[in-house]
Design a protein around this motif. Sequence first.
Motif, short mmCIF file in Angstrom:
data_model
loop_
_atom_site.label_atom_id
_atom_site.label_comp_id
_atom_site.label_asym_id
_atom_site.label_seq_id
_atom_site.Cartn_x
_atom_site.Cartn_y
_atom_site.Cartn_z
N GLY A 93 0.86 -1.38 0.02
CA GLY A 93 0.05 0.02 0.09
C GLY A 93 0.67 1.33 0.10
N PHE A 94 0.18 2.31 0.12
CA PHE A 94 0.87 3.66 0.02
C PHE A 94 1.02 4.06 1.50
CE2 PHE A 94 1.57 7.91 -1.20
CZ PHE A 94 2.02 7.91 -2.58
N ARG A 95 2.53 4.11 2.10
CA ARG A 95 2.76 4.20 3.08
C ARG A 95 3.24 5.93 3.38
NH1 ARG A 95 7.45 0.04 2.96
NH2 ARG A 95 7.72 1.29 1.07
N PHE A 96 2.87 6.48 4.86
CA PHE A 96 3.21 7.84 5.10
C PHE A 96 3.94 7.51 6.43
CE2 PHE A 96 2.82 11.02 8.26
CZ PHE A 96 2.97 12.20 7.57
N VAL A 97 5.14 8.03 6.79
CA VAL A 97 6.01 7.96 7.79
C VAL A 97 6.36 9.14 7.90
CG1 VAL A 97 7.73 7.26 8.97
CG2 VAL A 97 6.55 5.69 7.39
N GLY A 98 6.04 10.09 8.91
CA GLY A 98 6.40 11.52 9.14
C GLY A 98 6.01 12.19 10.46
N SER A 99 5.91 13.48 10.59
CA SER A 99 5.37 14.01 11.61
C SER A 99 3.84 14.37 11.86
CB SER A 99 5.83 15.56 11.52
OG SER A 99 5.27 16.34 12.54
N HIS A 100 3.69 14.07 13.02
CA HIS A 100 1.99 14.10 13.18
C HIS A 100 1.37 15.37 12.94
CE1 HIS A 100 -1.67 14.54 15.94
NE2 HIS A 100 -2.06 13.54 15.33
N LYS A 125 6.00 9.25 13.44
CA LYS A 125 7.37 9.08 14.08
C LYS A 125 8.35 10.30 14.02
CE LYS A 125 9.00 4.95 13.24
NZ LYS A 125 8.78 4.12 14.44
N GLY A 126 7.87 11.46 13.40
CA GLY A 126 8.58 12.63 13.57
C GLY A 126 9.19 13.00 12.17
N ILE A 144 6.81 16.60 6.67
CA ILE A 144 8.04 17.44 7.66
C ILE A 144 7.58 19.08 8.13
CG2 ILE A 144 9.69 15.84 6.92
CD1 ILE A 144 10.82 17.96 5.21
N HIS A 145 8.22 19.26 9.22
CA HIS A 145 8.22 20.86 9.55
C HIS A 145 9.51 21.02 10.33
CE1 HIS A 145 6.51 20.07 13.63
NE2 HIS A 145 6.48 18.98 13.11
N LEU A 146 10.44 21.06 9.64
CA LEU A 146 11.84 21.24 10.27
C LEU A 146 12.69 22.82 10.09
CD1 LEU A 146 13.24 17.87 8.94
CD2 LEU A 146 12.95 18.58 11.33
N TRP A 147 12.72 23.56 11.07
CA TRP A 147 12.89 24.90 10.83
C TRP A 147 14.52 25.00 10.93
CZ3 TRP A 147 14.87 28.33 15.25
CH2 TRP A 147 14.89 29.69 14.73
N ASP A 148 15.15 25.51 10.04
CA ASP A 148 16.57 25.83 10.01
C ASP A 148 16.78 27.21 10.52
OD1 ASP A 148 19.42 25.84 9.38
OD2 ASP A 148 19.11 26.68 7.52
N GLU A 149 17.39 27.42 11.74
CA GLU A 149 17.48 28.71 12.22
C GLU A 149 18.63 29.70 11.45
OE1 GLU A 149 21.08 26.58 13.58
OE2 GLU A 149 19.01 26.21 13.48
N SER A 210 11.49 14.95 16.18
CA SER A 210 10.10 15.82 15.56
C SER A 210 10.64 17.30 15.51
CB SER A 210 9.08 15.70 16.89
OG SER A 210 9.40 16.30 17.82
N GLY A 211 9.86 17.72 14.55
CA GLY A 211 10.12 19.19 14.44
C GLY A 211 10.10 19.87 15.60
N THR A 212 8.89 19.63 16.37
CA THR A 212 8.58 20.24 17.57
C THR A 212 9.75 20.30 18.53
OG1 THR A 212 6.19 20.00 17.25
CG2 THR A 212 6.84 20.96 19.31
N ARG A 213 10.34 19.15 18.76
CA ARG A 213 11.45 18.85 19.72
C ARG A 213 12.52 19.75 19.07
NH1 ARG A 213 12.61 14.71 23.13
NH2 ARG A 213 14.93 14.92 23.94
N LEU A 214 12.97 19.59 18.03
CA LEU A 214 14.16 20.48 17.25
C LEU A 214 13.87 21.96 17.46
CD1 LEU A 214 14.52 18.50 13.94
CD2 LEU A 214 16.04 18.30 16.16
N ARG A 215 12.81 22.35 17.47
CA ARG A 215 12.50 23.95 17.67
C ARG A 215 12.88 24.10 19.11
NH1 ARG A 215 10.06 27.83 14.22
NH2 ARG A 215 10.43 29.79 15.14
N LEU A 216 12.27 23.18 20.12
CA LEU A 216 12.46 23.44 21.48
C LEU A 216 13.93 23.56 21.73
CD1 LEU A 216 11.79 23.66 24.47
CD2 LEU A 216 11.45 21.10 24.34
N ASP A 217 14.54 22.25 21.41
CA ASP A 217 16.20 22.19 21.58
C ASP A 217 16.90 23.25 21.25
OD1 ASP A 217 15.41 20.00 22.96
OD2 ASP A 217 16.09 18.45 21.26
#
Length: 334
Positions: A93-100, A125-126, A144-149, A210-217
């Motif tokens: 099938g068609f699989r999605f793995v990524g951020s919630h 799974k992030g 994905i939602h990954l911010w590069d500062e 996760s993008g949220t965790r990376l932003r927090l860190d």
Amino acid sequence: MIYQTIINFVYRKGVIAISDRPPLTPEEAAQILKISRYTLYELIKRGEIPARRIGRKIRIDYDILMQYLQGDSHFKRPQERGEVHNDNPSDSGFRFVGSHDMVIELLSDFLKHSPSPFDLKTAFKGSMEGLIALFRREAEITGIHLWDERTDEYNIPFINHLLPSESLLVVNLVQRVQGWIVPEGNPMNITSWDDFNRRELRFVNRQRGSGTRLRLDHYLMSHEIPVSQIQGYENIEDTHLGVALQIANGEANAGIGIQVAAQKMGLSFIPLFKERYDLVILRETATQSEWQQIRTVLNMPAFHRAIEQQAGYDASLTGQIIFETPNFNLGRKK
């Protein structure tokens, strides 16, 4: 910074590892595990204990060894390229793995009722895990939602570093607001990032990668706030709704997440930043009928209206191509 962020995550996934403690020699690791050095080498050879080479020497990360000692099943066996995690969507099938995100669930519902219905098999799974799953062909699509500062850009810098030789397409799913999720009425009067210094904070965090965790860190590192100072930093949830549920149940009194999760649990929300959540697909998958059906749904006015009925969402870019590698060459189908 982005390069180090990626390296840190990949190391922590078990390939090699970074720790605040110095890496262990095989002799030191064997002594901690109370096994012979020969047995330790066999465990490393089988992939049960991740190790890295520094020149001709083998070193083992202390934190990874502790996870193995405590029975962390993630390090029980090696994983080959193309193998699917047990908790990933099935290999058919068609699989999605990524951020919630709730909009992924909404997209899945629309696809089930489309002219050519199919089930989108999802595993939240992030963002970083999603890109790695795409690279390993463990997923057809990721979100994905990954911010590069450094560039103040979303997603593209991480894609260029992790998937530099892939032919791919990036399409926007949604823009959304993230912020503090707190008990109804905001009893602690939380207003900004600065409230991480509050001693009464009982935090619930998101998983590594996760993008949220990376932003927090990034915030904690740039403001020199040690994670040991935050009660609940290691209290992990894999989804925004999981964060909101802990707060609603009184297990925590603050977390970072999306507004709609707070709304669903009857909690208060204090906005911190707006971000772009994108879908990424490889050229080899983009010819499949499932992707064409997804593109159709993404551009449906009814789908846009359904998105904007939920708090904190903006569908003004939904369905638009954000980035396309020069060799994608499939045309800009809307």
